[in-house]
Structures are given as structure tokens and as C-alpha cells.
Design an enzyme around this catalytic site. Structure first.
Site, mmCIF file in Angstrom:
data_model
loop_
_atom_site.group_PDB
_atom_site.id
_atom_site.type_symbol
_atom_site.label_atom_id
_atom_site.label_comp_id
_atom_site.label_asym_id
_atom_site.label_seq_id
_atom_site.Cartn_x
_atom_site.Cartn_y
_atom_site.Cartn_z
ATOM 1 N N ASP A 40 0.827 -1.204 0.000
ATOM 2 C CA ASP A 40 0.000 0.000 0.000
ATOM 3 C C ASP A 40 0.862 1.256 0.000
ATOM 4 O OD1 ASP A 40 0.839 0.161 2.607
ATOM 5 O OD2 ASP A 40 -0.936 -0.897 3.360
ATOM 6 N N LYS A 62 -4.486 3.639 -1.537
ATOM 7 C CA LYS A 62 -5.323 4.661 -2.173
ATOM 8 C C LYS A 62 -4.623 5.180 -3.421
ATOM 9 C CE LYS A 62 -6.741 6.648 2.096
ATOM 10 N NZ LYS A 62 -6.740 7.807 2.930
ATOM 11 N N MET A 177 -1.947 8.567 13.015
ATOM 12 C CA MET A 177 -3.098 9.100 12.280
ATOM 13 C C MET A 177 -3.770 10.227 13.059
ATOM 14 S SD MET A 177 -4.727 5.578 10.775
ATOM 15 C CE MET A 177 -4.347 4.464 12.116
HETATM 16 N N1 SAH Z 1 1.398 -0.110 10.867
HETATM 17 C C1 SAH Z 1 1.986 1.203 10.811
HETATM 18 C C2 SAH Z 1 0.975 2.279 11.145
HETATM 19 C C3 SAH Z 1 -0.110 2.409 10.142
HETATM 20 S S1 SAH Z 1 -1.207 3.711 10.507
HETATM 21 C C4 SAH Z 1 3.161 1.285 11.757
HETATM 22 O O1 SAH Z 1 3.402 0.360 12.531
HETATM 23 O O2 SAH Z 1 3.884 2.272 11.711
HETATM 24 C C5 SAH Z 1 -0.576 5.013 9.518
HETATM 25 C C6 SAH Z 1 0.003 6.103 10.388
HETATM 26 O O3 SAH Z 1 1.295 5.721 10.831
HETATM 27 C C7 SAH Z 1 0.217 7.410 9.689
HETATM 28 O O4 SAH Z 1 -0.966 8.172 9.611
HETATM 29 C C8 SAH Z 1 1.246 8.059 10.574
HETATM 30 O O5 SAH Z 1 0.664 8.572 11.741
HETATM 31 C C9 SAH Z 1 2.092 6.871 10.961
HETATM 32 N N2 SAH Z 1 3.247 6.722 10.076
HETATM 33 C C10 SAH Z 1 3.535 5.697 9.260
HETATM 34 N N3 SAH Z 1 4.706 5.894 8.621
HETATM 35 C C11 SAH Z 1 5.162 7.085 9.045
HETATM 36 C C12 SAH Z 1 6.323 7.849 8.771
HETATM 37 N N4 SAH Z 1 7.269 7.443 7.918
HETATM 38 N N5 SAH Z 1 6.471 9.031 9.412
HETATM 39 C C13 SAH Z 1 5.551 9.469 10.278
HETATM 40 N N6 SAH Z 1 4.441 8.799 10.574
HETATM 41 C C14 SAH Z 1 4.242 7.610 9.969
#
Ligand code: SAH
Length: 514
Positions: A40, A62, A177
Site C-alpha cells: 500500500d 489509495k 493518524m
Molecule cells: N502499521 C503502521 C501504522 C499504520 S497507521 C506502523 O506500525 O507504523 C498510519 C500512520 O502511521 C500514519 O498516519 C502516521 O501517523 C504513521 N506513520 C507511518 N509511517 C510514518 C512515517 N514514515 N512518518 C511518520 N508517521 C508515519
């Protein structure tokens, strides 16, 4: 391909926060061998380059503001492919079990009796903390770390948590998020008793060279965020530890951070320059203005190889020439001694290093990396009168060298062209589109041919009004000369024609314009 009779395995894999170096060894092994890969928008697209030829890759994120593929459809793809006997990798940003709906996907696999494996990944909260220098725990300030989500899933803009409950929290809060709801979250935290002076960090695109961060406090964060231009994906970290972050910005403080730089070399040659720029923090757009293709006259090659031992000197004018020559040499001979007792010259240090990979000593490298300098070195320092020489080269930039060796040095020169450099057509290239809309801070020209191709394609590369106008960088005097001849402004020139010097010159030039 797996056996058609056996059910395949689904590997639910954490792809980490973005930086390719932060993926696990196990994840990489599985990506390299997968039959099918689902990914994704948070997964770094470069991961796709690790897949084997013929692997099926399916984007389930998306696109253009559309909703992503519904969860049940994703689960159906996983089950369906595995039942066909295929091994399926389901890549998820960060860790699959942290706000990644990994649990739901496994539930479905269990119902359908599909074997699975789960590979954890570095979750965004941990990555953000490290790359912004924020210790999540601290013996004096924080003994608890809480992971929270601003909303249950990106599509559902509902609040699932009452943040007032966390107003008294004395530890560190990491909110995934959370950016869209931040004013409300900050308000609720304050209503729940949190001090308005509590420090807050917001970090966008953590671990990538486009990482940006904002430091604020609970009572000012809504206003600061609104003017910052920071959007999702971003991580919010709240707590006293934010104020105790490292004083050195080890990641965002690197000299080319926030700079967008165009690398113009041919596709398979761009890697080293790109890596150097990226390790200094730059975002690189690779726009290959030229391409290099093998172009060998087999009969001529056979004749030269048959008499290879007659040459007293063999001269290599490029890394490409060295690579192609030895590829073909090893096909024709199984003993390096067939090369004979000749001496070897290289036009520059990169070419010399490529030769050294074959455990061959290079006898002559001129101080300046160009054919003219090499000719001068020969004529001044070596007696080459009536000496047989072989120049291994491409289709360009060999005339001056050969002519001077023959006329001024009196040598007997054979040329062996092995490849052809030609202009590319970038009109439909995705990176060209990005260049047109965003522009760049610098365009790095590594040869005269890249400059010529750039000028020829000017129409396809016209910047849009809001795009950043780049400075033109040149690797050395010959490239500079071509830039000037074609009427392009020369922003800066590398002191020596090497990639290290070129990156230094770029850094100096761009930091002078902060
Ligand atoms: N499974 C993922 C989280 C998915 S939810 C994990 O463990 O990180 C998606 C959210 O993760 C985004 O909206 C943001 O808040 C955060 N996120 C994911 N990658 C990021 C990044 N490189 N920098 C900052 N926030 C990130």
C-alpha cells in the site's frame, strides 16, 4: 513457482517506516522470493525492485484520492492466491500488528486454513523517535509509552478514543493518524488536565529524506500545525521527553536535507551518485538523459582478441568500457594471462578502480580525468613512438585522445568501441513529470552528452510557474564548456572530476544559498 497442489503461505510483513535500510533481513528474503506481493501507499515503492522477475505485484492502497481496495477484497486476494499454491507477501508500513489491521487479515486466513507467517517491522513511533532524536522513555521524565490512534482507520474519520482520559498521563504519548484531529485531541488532553506547556513533536515522513518536523506545545500546536504545511503521514509525540531530545539533529541536520537534486547519468550508472547524495540527505530525482547500450562489432572484436598480446598498452576511457571489455574477455578466454604482458592506462580514478577489481595494476592515470590529459601524460612521460596501443572506448569523446597519441606521440593506435551512448526520450517519464511540476534545487551534469540531451529535451522539461528553478552543476571543465556553448548558466563546477568532489561542490553551492 510453488507447487500447484499445495496451498501457498501468506507472509504478513512489516515494511518499516520508509527508509529501505530499516527493513528486516527476513522481510527482504521473503520479498525476493514471493510469487505475489501486495503493498500500500506507505510501503517504499523501491521495495518492488527486490521482487523476482515475473512476480505479481498488486497495489492495494489509495490512488488519486480514491478509497483503497476494501479490506474484504484484500483478504480475498490473499486467500485466493495462496489456494492456487502461490506464496504471497502482504507488505504493511511499519509493523503489521500496530494499527495495520493485521489481526483481521490473519483471522480470515485461519478461517480458510491458509498457512501464514508474521514478520514484525519497525513501527512509525519508534522510527520517528530515533530519527527526531526523541528518547521515548527517560528515567527522569517518562516511564510509560502509549501508542494511540487519532482515528480507527484512515477512511473512518470517527473518534474512537476519549483523549481526556490521557490528560493526566505522565508518560509519552505516540499518536498515529492524529494529524487531522490534532486541534481536537490537544483540546481534550488539556480538558483532561494536561498542562498547556507540555511539549509536542510532529514528524512527517519520518526516516525519508523528505522528513520534516515541528516542535510545539499543547496550547500552540493547533495554530503551529496549520501554518506549517505538514500533512499526513505524520507521527505526533507528546510528553516531557520531546523537550529532552538530542541537541544534534543527526538526521534532519545533514547538509543536503530538504534539497531536491536531479541526477542525469544513465540508469545503470546513476546508483553511486544517487547513494552519495541521499546519504547526505538529498531527495534525488533520477532523470537518465543518456543511455548506454552495448555496441560491438563481433568481427573486429575477434580480430583484436586474436592479436591481443601484441599491444604494449591498453587504454580504458570509462568504467563502462572496462566492464564491457572484461565481460567479453572472460567469454573468449579462461585465463587472465591471455591478456599478455601489456601495461594499462585509465582516464580517471573511477575507471582505474574498475580495472583493479580484476587484480590488475593500472600503470598510468592522469591527474585530470579526461582524454586530453591522458594523451598529454603519455606524450610527456612515456616513449610511445611506434608502440602498439589499444583504446577501449564508447562511440564518443575518443577522437582527441586517439589523434594526439598518433600524431604527437607517433603511436600505432587501434580503437575498440564496445558501447554506444545515446540520448533518451523523457517525454513520458514519471520522474520528468515530477521535475516539471516541482522543479529541483540542482541538476547535476556528469558529461557533455547529458547537457546536450537536456537541451534537446527542453520542451518536455519546461518548468511550471511554481516549480523551483535549479542551479546547473558541472562535473568538470569539459561539461562546463558544453553548458556555456549551449547557453546554459553554470551554477557551480566540481574542483575534480570525481563523484565525491561533485557532491561536495553541490553541498557548498546549495548551503551558500540557504
Ligand atoms: N502499521 C503502521 C501504522 C499504520 S497507521 C506502523 O506500525 O507504523 C498510519 C500512520 O502511521 C500514519 O498516519 C502516521 O501517523 C504513521 N506513520 C507511518 N509511517 C510514518 C512515517 N514514515 N512518518 C511518520 N508517521 C508515519
Amino acid at each position: 513457482m510453488s507447487s500447484q497442489n499445495k496451498t501457498g503461505t501468506v507472509y504478513l510483513i512489516g515494511a518499516g517506516p520508509g527508509d529501505l535500510g530499516l527493513i528486516t533481513v527476513r522481510a527482504r528474503e521473503l520479498i525476493e522470493t514471493a510469487d505475489v506481493l501486495l503493498y500500500d501507499y506507505l510501503a517504499n515503492p523501491k521495495l518492488l525492485e527486490w521482487t523476482r522477475e515475473g512476480a505479481e505485484t498488486i497495489y492495494v492502497g489509495k490512488s488519486n484520492g480514491q478509497h483503497s481496495i476494501p479490506q474484504d477484497e484484500i483478504e480475498e486476494i490473499l486467500v485466493n492466491r495462496a489456494q492456487k499454491g502461490l506464496n504471497v507477501v502482504r507488505l504493511k508500513g511499519g509493523d503489521p500488528f500496530v494499527f495495520g489491521r493485521g489481526g483481521e487479515e490473519i483471522e480470515q486466513l485461519e478461517i480458510d486454513k491458509i498457512p501464514f507467517e508474521i514478520v514484525p517491522g519497525i513501527t512509525a513511533a519508534l522510527a520517528t523517535a530515533a530519527y527526531a532524536g526523541i528518547p521515548l522513555s527517560h528515567r527522569d521524565y517518562s516511564s510509560a509509552i502509549t501508542f494511540l490512534t487519532g482515528h480507527e482507520n484512515p477512511e473512518k474519520h470517527t473518534f474512537s478514543i476519549d483523549f481526556k482520559d490521557y490528560g493526566q498521563n505522565k508518560g509519552t504519548l505516540c499518536i498515529y493518524m492524529g494529524i487531522g484531529q490534532l486541534p481536537r485531541i490537544a483540546g481534550e488532553l488539556q480538558a483532561g488536565g494536561m498542562s498547556g506547556s507540555t511539549p509536542v513533536a510532529i514528524v512527517q515522513w519520518a526516516t525519508l529524506n523528505r522528513q520534516r518536523s515541528l516542535f510545539s506545545t499543547i496550547d500552540t500546536v493547533a495554530a503551529d500545525l496549520a501554518t506549517s504545511g505538514i500533512t499526513a503521514p505524520a507521527m505526533v509525540i507528546i510528553g516531557e521527553v520531546v523537550a529532552n531530545r538530542t541537541k544534534t539533529e543527526w538526521f534532519e541536520g545533514r547538509p543536503l536535507m530538504g534539497k531536491r537534486i536531479v541526477v542525469t547519468r544513465a540508469r545503470d550508472q546513476a546508483g553511486q551518485l544517487t547513494a552519495l547524495l541521499e546519504s547526505n540527505g538529498a531527495e534525488v530525482i533520477e532523470l537518465p538523459f543518456i543511455e548506454v547500450k552495448p555496441d560491438v562489432n563481433q568481427q573486429q572484436l575477434a580480430e583484436i582478441f586474436a592479436g591481443i598480446a601484441i599491444y604494449e598498452w591498453i587504454i580504458f576511457t570509462s568504467v563502462n568500457g572496462v566492464k564491457s571489455f572484461f565481460d567479453m574477455f572472460y567469454k573468449a578466454f579462461d585465463d587472465i594471462r591471455c591478456l599478455g604482458p601489456m601495461r594499462i592506462a585509465a582516464v580517471g580514478s573511477a575507471t582505474a578502480r574498475e580495472i583493479a577489481k580484476h587484480n590488475l595494476k593500472v600503470d598510468l592515470v592522469p591527474e585530470k580525468a579526461n582524454g586530453d590529459a591522458l594523451a598529454t601524460a603519455f606524450i610527456k612521460n612515456e616513449g610511445i613512438e611506434s608502440i602498439q596501443m589499444l583504446v577501449v572506448t564508447g562511440n564518443q569523446n575518443r577522437e582527441v585522445l586517439v589523434k594526439r597519441l598518433e600524431t604527437e606521440g607517433g603511436a600505432i593506435v587501434d580503437t575498440l568501441p564496445l558501447y554506444k551512448t545515446s540520448k533518451t526520450d523523457l517525454s513520458n517519464h514519471a520522474a520528468a513529470e515530477r521535475f516539471r511540476t516541482e522543479g529541483a534545487d540542482a541538476v547535476l551534469f556528469t558529461s557533455s552528452s547529458t547537457v546536450k540531451s537536456f537541451v534537446d529535451q527542453a520542451a518536455a522539461l519546461t518548468l511550471e510557474p511554481d516549480a523551483t528553478t535549479p542551479a546547473f552543476g558541472s562535473i568538470g571543465p569539459l561539461t562546463t564548456k558544453t553548458l556555456k556553448e549551449l547557453g546554459l548558466p553554470v551554477g557551480f563546477e566540481s574542483k575534480h572530476a570525481s563523484l565525491d568532489h561533485f557532491v561536495n561542490a553541490t553541498t557548498e553551492h546549495l548551503s551558500a544559498y540557504e
